[in-house]
Design a protein around this motif. Structure first.
Motif, PDB file in Angstrom:
ATOM      1  N   TRP A 438       0.821  -1.253   0.000  1.00 43.31           N
ATOM      2  CA  TRP A 438      -0.099   0.093   0.072  1.00 43.31           C
ATOM      3  C   TRP A 438       1.092   1.161   0.074  1.00 43.31           C
ATOM      4  N   ASP A 439       0.799   2.070  -0.990  1.00 45.66           N
ATOM      5  CA  ASP A 439       1.713   3.097  -1.078  1.00 45.66           C
ATOM      6  C   ASP A 439       0.802   4.267  -1.311  1.00 45.66           C
ATOM      7  N   GLU A 440       1.428   5.837  -1.615  1.00 43.52           N
ATOM      8  CA  GLU A 440       0.398   6.776  -1.791  1.00 43.52           C
ATOM      9  C   GLU A 440      -0.315   6.643  -3.165  1.00 43.52           C
ATOM     10  N   GLU A 443      -3.250   4.614  -2.743  1.00 42.76           N
ATOM     11  CA  GLU A 443      -4.249   5.377  -1.794  1.00 42.76           C
ATOM     12  C   GLU A 443      -4.787   6.367  -2.774  1.00 42.76           C
ATOM     13  N   ALA A 444      -4.259   7.148  -3.689  1.00 43.18           N
ATOM     14  CA  ALA A 444      -4.717   8.029  -4.499  1.00 43.18           C
ATOM     15  C   ALA A 444      -5.875   7.387  -5.638  1.00 43.18           C
ATOM     16  N   ALA A 446      -7.317   4.510  -4.863  1.00 43.69           N
ATOM     17  CA  ALA A 446      -8.326   4.026  -3.931  1.00 43.69           C
ATOM     18  C   ALA A 446      -9.419   4.879  -4.037  1.00 43.69           C
ATOM     19  N   LEU A 447      -8.787   6.286  -3.411  1.00 43.03           N
ATOM     20  CA  LEU A 447      -9.927   7.305  -3.296  1.00 43.03           C
ATOM     21  C   LEU A 447     -10.800   7.798  -4.339  1.00 43.03           C
TER      22      LEU A 447
END
Ligand code: SAM
Length: 454
Positions: A438-440, A443-444, A446-447
């Motif tokens: 899981w990295d930035e 995360e982006a 997924a959002l």
């Protein structure tokens, strides 16, 4: 590349292709059908399959619909097959010469000699499938059998398009099943989208045999076999990642290979590897990876579980498959009664037997009626065993005059028996999942997909 008989078998058998010969329910023999010169020009039968059910020139087995029953040749294919017969079947891969002294005789006598029949038996010609291949394959090692691999393949999420790592290849039983599971029908040149099995084997002769079989079975676009000690050298293919999401390890020490199946450069035991040099993970970085290890003893399971935990795998669990084949049949009571008197039982014997059967069933039924606990209701399941006999009688008002040939009575009761253990070798199956990092960026992404809280 020609189509694989396992994946695109067509409707009929063909020359120079694999077929599975069904000799009896548990006896299957793989053969490659050969159309030899002898068979074409009609002077000899050519390659011949000799079995205890008779002789079958390959020419009689080619271009017939899959599943056909084929009768043994009426031509005596020679005493050679009988002399050399081992077990049930012997496959002749070279054309047979013409019969011993027959060819020296005048044509009429030759024809007569050839008309001596070898057998009246038959075989079935079956379409190759991983299950049949597993039943008849030449064993070079212990193999994984169908009850295990069918469960394993669904637990590691093998499906059309999956990129799967397998080690070691052994006799190729699991390889064939996994090739079918991942095959997605893409043209063989479309390497990106194709499901693929990356198989590893360090034993040179087994590796060579696997290469040969993969080619002969038309699987070389789907199975990529590498000669490698995976404990030592891991799972990259020419330095490139297979991008696997499914892994099956059938190795004596699976924990020795696990550090090569990580997302970061890591030593066995979980210590980070800070050494310089290019490194690539063998796994698909964007997807969860599902693994199964197959080990016969609990000590191996314990060591594997420890290493899996250390390396960050989750959802670790273990399963043992205990497969039983249960034979369900009708007890031919009427026939059994009859056979007490021998095979020449008269109609009067049958009538007497059926009368006895009916009174037995009636007594049993009365007994159960009197003893049934209140809480037990007669479901259609519990009725199954008696329905054809006792309850039928009751419906008939216990009328003894029912004709002896009345079908349900003559069919007998439903009974079941556990058959002798299947020819299998099973082990403890360990499963685990390695989630993606899981990295930035993740995360982006997924959002963007699920904008919760925004
Ligand atoms: N799963 C196979 C099948 O269904 O036919 C049977 C696998 S057999 C039990 C184990 C195989 O692993 C053997 O053929 C052995 O040579 C191979 N093997 C053992 N250690 C290995 C290693 N370090 N690297 C690659 N293969 C290895």
């Amino acid at each position: 590349t020609r189509p694989s008989p396992f994946l695109e078998p067509g409707l009929r058998t063909s020359a120079n292709s694999l077929a599975i010969v069904g000799l009896s329910r548990d006896n299957y023999q793989p053969i490659t059908l050969e159309l030899s010169a002898g068979a074409v020009d009609g002077y000899a039968e050519g390659a011949t399959l000799n079995t205890r059910f008779g002789s079958f020139p390959h020419s009689t087995l080619i271009d017939v619909p899959w599943g056909s029953q084929v009768r043994a040749s009426v031509v005596d294919t020679g005493s050679r097959g009988r002399k050399r017969r081992r077990d049930d079947v012997e496959s002749e891969s070279t054309p047979m010469p013409s019969h011993d002294d027959t060819d020296d005789k005048p044509p009429a006598q030759q024809a007569l000699a050839k008309a001596v029949t070898a057998s009246s038996g038959f075989i079935y010609l079956l379409r190759p499938s991983p299950e049949l291949w597993t039943s008849g394959l030449p064993h070079r090692t212990q193999v994984v059998y169908t009850p295990d691999y069918s469960y394993v393949l669904q637990r590691i999420r093998a499906r059309p398009g999956t990129r799967l790592i397998e080690a070691g290849a052994g006799s190729g039983s699991f390889t064939h099943a996994s090739a079918r599971a991942v095959y997605n029908g893409y043209p063989r040149s479309d390497t990106d989208k194709r499901g693929k099995v990356f198989s590893f084997e360090y034993h040179q002769p087994r590796f060579e045999k696997m290469q040969e079989e993969t080619k002969d079975h038309g699987l070389n676009g789907i199975v990529h076999i590498t000669h490698r000690d995976v404990y030592q050298d891991g799972f990259l293919i020419d330095g490139t990642s297979p991008q696997a999401t499914a892994i099956f390890l059938d190795l004596p020490a699976p924990w020795e290979a696990l550090h090569h199946l990580s997302r970061k450069k890591i030593h066995k035991g979980g210590k980070p590897d800070d050494s310089d040099g290019a490194w690539e993970s063998a796994l698909d970085p964007k997807q969860s990876v599902h693994i199964c290890t197959f080990s016969p003893c609990i000590e191996q399971v314990t060591r594997t579980a420890l290493e899996l935990r250390t390396l960050g795998w989750t959802d670790i669990d273990m399963v043992e498959i205990s497969h039983k084949r249960i034979s369900v049949m009708r007890e031919r009571v009427g026939i059994n009664y009859t056979s007490e008197r021998g095979i020449n039982a008269t109609p009067a014997d049958v009538t007497e037997a059926v009368k006895k059967l009916k009174s037995d069933l009636k007594r049993t039924h009365e007994f159960h009626k009197g003893h049934k606990p209140d809480s037990v209701s007669e479901s259609s399941d519990t009725k199954m065993d008696t329905d054809d006999g006792a309850s039928k009688l009751e419906k008939n008002g216990g009328d003894d005059s029912v004709a002896p040939s009345e079908p349900p009575l003559m069919q007998g009761r439903v009974v079941h028996r556990t058959e002798n253990d299947l020819k299998t070798h099973t082990s403890y199956l360990m499963f685990a999942v390695l989630p993606p990092e899981w990295d930035e960026e993740a995360e982006a992404a997924a959002l963007a997909k699920w904008p919760c809280g925004q």
